[in-house]
Scaffold this active site. Structure first.
Site, PDB file in Angstrom:
ATOM      1  CD  GLU A  96      48.607  42.451  42.979  1.00 24.15           C
ATOM      2  OE1 GLU A  96      48.737  43.356  42.122  1.00 24.15           O
ATOM      3  OE2 GLU A  96      49.564  41.956  43.606  1.00 24.15           O
ATOM      4  CB  CYS A 160      48.047  35.587  41.563  1.00 22.98           C
ATOM      5  SG  CYS A 160      48.640  34.495  42.868  1.00 22.98           S
ATOM      6  CG  HIS A 179      49.654  38.595  45.765  1.00 21.74           C
ATOM      7  ND1 HIS A 179      49.642  39.322  44.584  1.00 21.74           N
ATOM      8  CD2 HIS A 179      49.842  37.298  45.400  1.00 21.74           C
ATOM      9  CE1 HIS A 179      49.818  38.508  43.555  1.00 21.74           C
ATOM     10  NE2 HIS A 179      49.952  37.274  44.022  1.00 21.74           N
TER      11      HIS A 179
END
Length: 212
Positions: A96, A160, A179
């Site tokens: 991410e 998250c 993830h």
């Protein structure tokens, strides 16, 4: 909060903090925490040091716990690197790029949302990791061809995203959020742990290059 230590020493520059999340919704066994525990078993190497001390933590899927725990952990451990891990429904391991501050509308395991539906009142809307993720993905993919690695610009506006922004806002430690897939969808816990190992080792390698 459950706590597990790979070694008793967690106070040097060789510490890498790695977190996974606890159970939530249908995830009675959270793949992120399972992968982090397996990572501890296989270990991480760093070519520029004698070794890496993994400090691993299971974090409840709760906004308030994240707000109270993460800045304290970063300040107390002063890790060289922090990698947060969560589970997603996708079939790739996803790195991410951003953490977002607002629009946290989904309730946590305690049925709560963060105050003001944001992470840090008055904070910037978006914070970005310091790493060149496309470069990281390219290097990691060459190390581990049995797993697909991709870059994402949206961590999902749940815990998250929330934990990522919280750590990025502390701004004292290089941070990445990863993830992982659900277990066996399609990757085994060992494949996921190997993916985390390779990501961390490449990140440390890149940090060494920056410092050189």
């Amino acid at each position: 909060m459950a706590q597990t230590h790979s070694q008793s020493r967690e106070s040097s520059s060789s510490v890498v903090l790695v977190t996974g999340f606890g159970p939530f919704h249908h995830h009675t066994v959270n793949a992120s925490w399972a992968a982090v525990q397996e990572l501890q078993r296989i270990g991480v190497r760093d070519a520029d040091s004698d070794g890496v001390t993994l400090a691993i933590r299971e974090i409840p899927v709760a906004y308030e716990t994240v707000q109270q725990t993460i800045p304290k952990l970063l300040n107390e451990l002063t890790p060289r690197l922090c990698v947060h891990v969560g589970v997603s429904p996708y079939n790739s391991v996803v790195l991410e790029k951003y953490g977002k501050n607002s629009e946290y509308l989904m309730i946590d395991i305690h049925g709560k949302r963060p105050k003001g539906q944001c992470c840090v009142p008055g904070g910037p809307e978006c914070l970005q990791t310091k790493f060149n993720l496309h470069k990281i993905v390219d290097k990691v993919s060459r190390r581990q061809s049995d797993v697909e690695f991709v870059v994402s610009s949206d961590a999902g506006r749940y815990l998250c995203d929330f934990i990522y922004y919280t750590s990025l806002h502390v701004n004292s430690t290089p941070v990445l959020f990863v993830h992982v897939t659900e277990l066996e969808k399609p990757y085994s816990v060992h494949q996921l742990a190997e993916a985390l190992k390779n990501i961390i080792e490449v990140l440390l390698e890149e940090m060494g290059n920056y410092a050189a």
